[in-house]
Write an enzyme that holds these catalytic residues in place. Structure first.
Site, PDB file in Angstrom:
ATOM      1  N   ARG A   1       0.905  -1.049  -0.031  1.00  0.00           N
ATOM      2  CA  ARG A   1       0.028  -0.024  -0.091  1.00  0.00           C
ATOM      3  C   ARG A   1       0.934   1.287  -0.095  1.00  0.00           C
ATOM      4  O   ARG A   1       0.791   2.324  -0.416  1.00  0.00           O
ATOM      5  CB  ARG A   1      -0.939  -0.001   1.209  1.00  0.00           C
TER       6      ARG A   1
ATOM      7  N   ASP B   1      -7.114  18.867 -14.230  1.00  0.00           N
ATOM      8  CA  ASP B   1      -7.456  17.596 -14.781  1.00  0.00           C
ATOM      9  C   ASP B   1      -7.146  17.477 -16.489  1.00  0.00           C
ATOM     10  O   ASP B   1      -7.804  18.227 -17.086  1.00  0.00           O
ATOM     11  CB  ASP B   1      -9.070  17.302 -14.649  1.00  0.00           C
TER      12      ASP B   1
ATOM     13  N   LYS C   1      -8.303   6.159 -19.023  1.00  0.00           N
ATOM     14  CA  LYS C   1      -8.850   6.821 -20.357  1.00  0.00           C
ATOM     15  C   LYS C   1      -7.249   6.711 -21.204  1.00  0.00           C
ATOM     16  O   LYS C   1      -6.860   5.458 -21.482  1.00  0.00           O
ATOM     17  CB  LYS C   1      -9.236   8.329 -20.182  1.00  0.00           C
TER      18      LYS C   1
END
Length: 388
Positions: free
Chosen positions: A52, A176, A201
């Site tokens: 993690r 973004d 994407k």
């Protein structure tokens, strides 16, 4: 990779952040599918202790993405929304955020339905109007959140202007950059503090992985981001990181075809008798075409177009394509089509959505890398079957 900063982005996309595996000589970064790592003594580890907190596959991807964005530090997350959530975690109760009035529906939902209950406030404004942004700023503004091009109206926001306004108020400017990718636009070069990506994407590029990323040049800011990345635990798994590393290698050649196809289709639709308007920054008629030409290297593979149609009629158009797939998401090699009012932006109240320009007849297209004549014929059949 030696002299990495001197290499062009096409070369860095393939090599940045990666070296052949020291044990085996493997050219591709291995998938380190382990959760924990041996320590030579209590607290005496070899750079990794728990996946993690850090994983070698993720480390290589983070370095690769940082290089592509001309940044110094990268952090990778389990989704784009996890990355955006981390930026909002940098704020405190009572802080204020300024953002776009046609921001992605998932971002709008996160801001209004999650963080407003923790005493963060938000102003959604037309960011193409610099005065509107300046007027919305307050002493307690902590963040200016920018999408450019916006989703789905393809508005182009002047990143340098947004960063300047944010910094006048000692606020952060986060961008973004999912639609443009670092191949077409690098917000840090225009003064932004943080760049955000949905790796799902274009950077992944094959509709087979979900992920997110944040990149910055500021070491102290990266340390804060890393604290939340580790503490909250929304980190990307090594399998997903491997897939994105595979995707970034072909980003430049894919984006060239995405842009070429999108420009041809947008120009054709702009002359179509059934189409009211096309939203694509590559068209000379786009209100922000000059800004896009100045801060982007090309205009991307996304556009939207508006039909004089009801919600049901527009829904029938997007439901009757063969080459285009009716699906949410974007940026894969295959072409996708969707209706924002009924899909990606359904969570925005209708009155607010219409006021922002997100009409019932609006259709968003993610142009893939198929042959453009097949894509044009498919759209033509779908539109003509319903509206003519």
């Amino acid at each position: 990779m030696d002299n990495e900063s001197e290499e062009r982005i096409e070369t860095r996309a393939i090599h940045a952040g990666q070296q052949p595996d020291s044990e085996t000589g493997a050219v591709m970064t291995p998938i380190y599918a382990n959760s924990t790592y041996v320590q030579d003594g209590p607290g005496d580890h070899r750079g990794y202790e728990y996946s993690r907190t850090g994983n070698p596959t993720r480390t290589d991807l983070e370095a690769n993405l940082a290089s592509l964005e001309s940044g110094a530090h990268g952090r990778v997350f389990s989704s784009g929304m996890a990355a955006i959530n981390t930026v909002l975690n940098l704020c405190e109760a009572g802080d204020h955020v300024v953002t776009s009035n046609d921001v992605y529906g998932g971002t709008h939902r996160l801001f209004t339905q999650v963080f407003e209950q923790y005493d963060l406030s938000f102003d959604f404004v037309d960011m193409t109007d610099i005065d509107s942004v300046s007027d919305a700023m307050r002493p307690e503004t902590e963040l200016v959140w920018v999408e450019t091009p916006t989703n789905p109206l393809m508005r182009v926001i002047d990143i340098a202007a947004m960063a300047e306004i944010a910094h006048e108020y000692d606020a952060l400017c986060a961008v973004d950059n999912t639609f443009a990718t670092p191949y077409l636009q690098r917000p840090l070069d225009h003064g932004a503090d943080i760049v955000c990506h949905s790796l799902t994407k274009y950077l992944g590029g094959h509709s087979d992985v979900v992920g997110g990323a944040l990149i910055t040049d500021d070491a102290a800011l990266d340390e804060r981001i890393g604290f939340y990345q580790n503490s909250v635990g929304a980190t990307a798994d090594p399998f997903g990181c491997f897939l994105v590393l595979r995707g970034t290698k072909t980003l430049p050649v894919r984006m060239d075809r995405h842009c070429e196809n999108a420009h041809i289709l947008a120009a054709w639709l702009d002359d179509h008798s059934a189409v009211e308007r096309v939203y694509y920054p590559g068209l000379d008629s786009h209100p922000s075409h000059q800004i896009a030409a100045a801060q982007m290297d090309d205009f991307g593979g996304m556009f939207s177009f508006e039909l004089d149609a009801t919600l049901e009629e527009a829904g029938s158009v997007v439901s009757n394509t063969d080459v285009f797939t009716l699906a949410e998401s974007l940026g894969g090699v295959e072409s996708l089509i969707e209706q924002p009012a009924a899909m990606t932006h359904q969570s925005i109240p209708r009155e607010e959505r219409i006021a922002a320009g997100l009409t019932d007849g609006l259709i968003r297209v993610s142009v893939g890398i198929e042959h453009v004549e097949d894509l044009q014929a498919d759209l033509s059949r779908a539109i003509d079957a319903i509206l003519q």
